[in-house]
Structure formats: C-alpha cells, structure tokens
Write a protein that holds these residues in place. Structure first.
Motif, mmCIF file in Angstrom:
data_model
loop_
_atom_site.group_PDB
_atom_site.id
_atom_site.type_symbol
_atom_site.label_atom_id
_atom_site.label_comp_id
_atom_site.label_asym_id
_atom_site.label_seq_id
_atom_site.Cartn_x
_atom_site.Cartn_y
_atom_site.Cartn_z
ATOM 1 N N CYS A 65 2.140 4.925 -0.934
ATOM 2 C CA CYS A 65 3.517 4.924 -1.416
ATOM 3 C C CYS A 65 4.492 5.082 -0.250
ATOM 4 C CB CYS A 65 3.744 6.038 -2.433
ATOM 5 S SG CYS A 65 3.022 5.656 -4.046
ATOM 6 N N HIS A 117 5.484 -3.057 -7.433
ATOM 7 C CA HIS A 117 5.008 -1.699 -7.171
ATOM 8 C C HIS A 117 5.814 -0.682 -7.976
ATOM 9 C CE1 HIS A 117 3.048 1.645 -5.201
ATOM 10 N NE2 HIS A 117 4.240 2.181 -4.991
ATOM 11 N N CYS A 152 4.241 2.068 -10.400
ATOM 12 C CA CYS A 152 4.151 3.394 -9.801
ATOM 13 C C CYS A 152 5.349 4.254 -10.201
ATOM 14 C CB CYS A 152 4.070 3.268 -8.281
ATOM 15 S SG CYS A 152 4.066 4.851 -7.430
ATOM 16 N N CYS A 194 7.227 6.137 -7.223
ATOM 17 C CA CYS A 194 8.166 5.330 -6.440
ATOM 18 C C CYS A 194 9.358 4.895 -7.286
ATOM 19 C CB CYS A 194 7.474 4.114 -5.826
ATOM 20 S SG CYS A 194 6.400 4.553 -4.435
HETATM 21 ZN ZN LIG Z 1 4.279 4.243 -5.199
#
Ligand SMILES: [Zn+2]
Lengths: 183, 189
Positions: free
Chosen positions: A5, A33, A37, A40
């Motif tokens: 990350c 992403h 995620c 993030c």
């Molecule tokens: Zn991430």
C-alpha cells in the motif's frame, strides 16, 4: 498500511493532484486499487479533504511589502561586494554536535536505559555500528525509524538530516528522555 | 524552459555584460516568490526578508558561474531553501552543544506549536501547523502545495530524488491532516 500500500502513495497523490489526466491507464490502476483496498480508499478520501482545506487557506498578502527597500539594501551590499567565490570552512563544533546528536537520537529510541554504565555501553555500541543500527532499526524509536525508512534516506543518512527532520514533538520527547537519563 | 525562464537567462546575460539594472530586474521578478517560500519555512516575515536579501547577495556573487542549463528560479530557490534550513539547523544546534543544557533548551523551543494551533483563522492555523513539520518536509510542502512547483524542480532544489520528495509531501499532508483535524470541523462539504 502494508508495504505494498505504501507503494500506492505516489500514484494516489498523482491522481489527487490531477497529474494522471493524460494517463488513463495509470489512473485506472490507482482506482482499481482504491476499489479493492479500504485502507487506501480511506487514506485517499482523507487526503482529498486535507488538500481541499489547504487550498482554501488565504496566503499572507505580500503585495505591500517593501520590495524597493529590499532591492536597495541588496544593491547597497553588492556595490561593495564584487562577484566572487567565498570559502567558508565548516565549524569544528558541527562534527561533535553531530556525533552527540546521533547518540541522543539512538539513546532516546533505546527507551529502557537508566544507569550510566548502560548509557556508556550503548554509546560505544553506537560508535561501532551506529549506521547499521539505524539502517535496520534495532536502536532507534519506531517514530524515528519510520521517518528514516519512509523518507528515502540514503543509507549513510547524515545525523544533521535526521535532527533536521525531527518535529517539535519529537524534539520534546527527546528532551524529556534526556532529563530522565540525567536524573 | 518557458518564456519567463528565457527572459531570466537574457537578464543574466545582460548582467554579466555589466548592466546593473538587469540584476534589479531579476530581483523584481523573483523576490516575492522567494519571500513566500522563506516565510512558509520560517514563519516570520522579517526573517524571510533577511533570507531573501542574503540569497540575492549570494546569487550576485555566484552568477558568473551560473550554468544556463538550469532555470534561474530553481537555482535561486536552492539558495533560499538552504539558507532557511541553515537558520533552522543553527537554532537547533545551539541545543545540542552539551548534554546538560540540552533538555532545558529543547523544552524552551517546544510547546509553542500546539498552542499556536488555537488561533482561529484558517490561514494562521495552517501556517502554525506547517511550522511544526520537520524542516525539509516543510520546504517540500511550501514549494509544492503553496507555490505549485513540480516534483522534478523541487527534487533538484533539495538534491533529493523525485520519489523522496513525493514521499515527503505525502507525509507532510498526513501530519497536517492530523494537526488540523483536532481544530477543524469538517462540515464544509
Ligand atoms: Zn492499499
């Protein structure tokens, strides 16, 4: 935030700052992403708000500063100062201060030092392997190590640089730690 | 290189040919931004004045060795940022002279930023939070967020990699977010 990350930080910033406008593929990779995620994604949303807040800040108005006065002062100085190279040797004090500073940072991070004997032992350890200790994180505090690793320090990171990059809070914690060591 | 960089290079050539007004023109063009960067890093307009003045004096001395491959702005900012870092470093180095004095002196320098965050105006609060950033992060933040310089130019000014500068900027934003979150109601969306 995991190691992988961490690697998304740069691309996330690029996306936030509009630097990927002409690179649809890169933008799509970042968005993919973010979709996958939550860590993030939260980071992204929060940075977006921070940037928006910062963009709203009024800058100090310097239109009324005395630029003429500044130019006159510079002109007065340089009238007697023809272009040349000037050599200034670094003060010797700096070397000692840097060595002391490295020791202090590492002592602070060691966290469990009390006696003077222990202090000396650590100091000599630092002299022997300060750089290695810094590099692999055995001696310094998590905060300092995180800063060292994350900020892309060269392996031979200069102690001055380390001190320069400490925040006021970190300096305060260091001061406290030293008082405990003295006592 | 854009038009104003071309103009800067022309001015430098005129200056090197002995035309003094050309240096004045360089100051007129670049003093305000140099001052904003110094102010962002030091938080004090008078200190920023001193730095800009000193930076131009040094620039004047060094211009005969200016390499026309780079932008004047990049070159000048390198001087300004290094002068600022030097001031910050000297102020801290005083604290590192002896173990005995250190704790007390460090203590005298701390505590201020948190209290300054109580100031109510958004600009002042952000300014106060910026001053709590580590100096090089502060430099990156001011040049990127405030002045809009590109990562490549900032990297060149600071002698760091572009990736390192970007990481610095990211960390600066994270720290500012934390510093400001306690004082900001996020009710403006
Ligand atoms: Zn991430």
């Amino acid at each position: 935030m995991s190691r992988s990350c961490r690697e998304w930080r740069g691309p996330m910033l690029d996306l936030l700052e509009g630097e990927l406008e002409h690179d649809a593929a890169a933008a799509a990779r970042v968005r993919a992403h973010l979709d996958a995620c939550p860590v993030c994604a939260a980071e992204y949303a929060s940075l977006q708000r921070t940037l928006a807040l910062l963009a709203r800040r009024p800058l100090r108005d310097d239109a009324e500063r005395d630029w003429d006065g500044l130019r006159r002062r510079v002109q007065a100085e340089i009238a007697t100062d023809p272009p040349r190279r000037r050599f200034r040797p670094a003060p010797i004090l700096a070397v000692t201060a840097a060595a002391a500073a490295l020791a202090l940072v590492l002592l602070w991070g060691a966290g469990r030092l009390t006696g003077r004997g222990e202090q000396r032992r650590v100091l000599s350890q630092i002299e022997a392997s300060g750089r290695e200790a810094l590099a692999d994180g055995r001696a310094a505090s998590p905060q300092v190590m995180d800063a060292v690793l994350a900020e892309d320090y060269p392996v031979d990171a200069d102690v001055d640089q380390l001190i320069d990059d400490m925040s006021a809070d970190e300096l305060a914690a260091l001061a406290e730690r030293l008082e405990m060591l003295k006592g | 290189m854009n038009g104003s960089d071309h103009d800067d290079h022309q001015l430098i050539r005129r200056f090197l040919e002995g035309e003094r007004w050309a240096f004045d023109a360089l100051m007129t063009a670049h003093a305000p931004q140099a001052h904003r960067v110094a102010l962002g890093m030091l938080g004090d307009p008078d200190q920023a004045d001193d730095v800009v003045q000193e930076a131009f004096i040094r620039a004047h001395r060094a211009l005969p060795r200016f390499e026309f491959r780079s932008r004047f702005r990049t070159w000048l900012h390198r001087i300004v940022v290094n002068l600022c870092l030097g001031r910050i470093r000297r102020a801290r180095r005083v604290s590192l002279v002896s173990l005995g004095d250190l704790a007390q002196r460090l203590r005298a320098r701390t505590g201020l930023p948190a209290r300054e965050l109580e100031r109510r105006d958004l600009g002042e609060r952000i300014e106060a939070a910026v001053i709590t950033l580590p100096p090089k992060q502060r430099a990156v933040f001011v040049m990127r967020q405030q002045e809009g310089l590109g990562y490549a130019e900032i990297a060149s000014i600071l002698g760091r990699s572009e990736g390192g500068v970007r990481a610095n900027y990211f960390q600066a934003l994270q720290k500012l977010r934390r510093a400001l979150a306690e004082h900001e109601e996020w009710d403006d969306e």
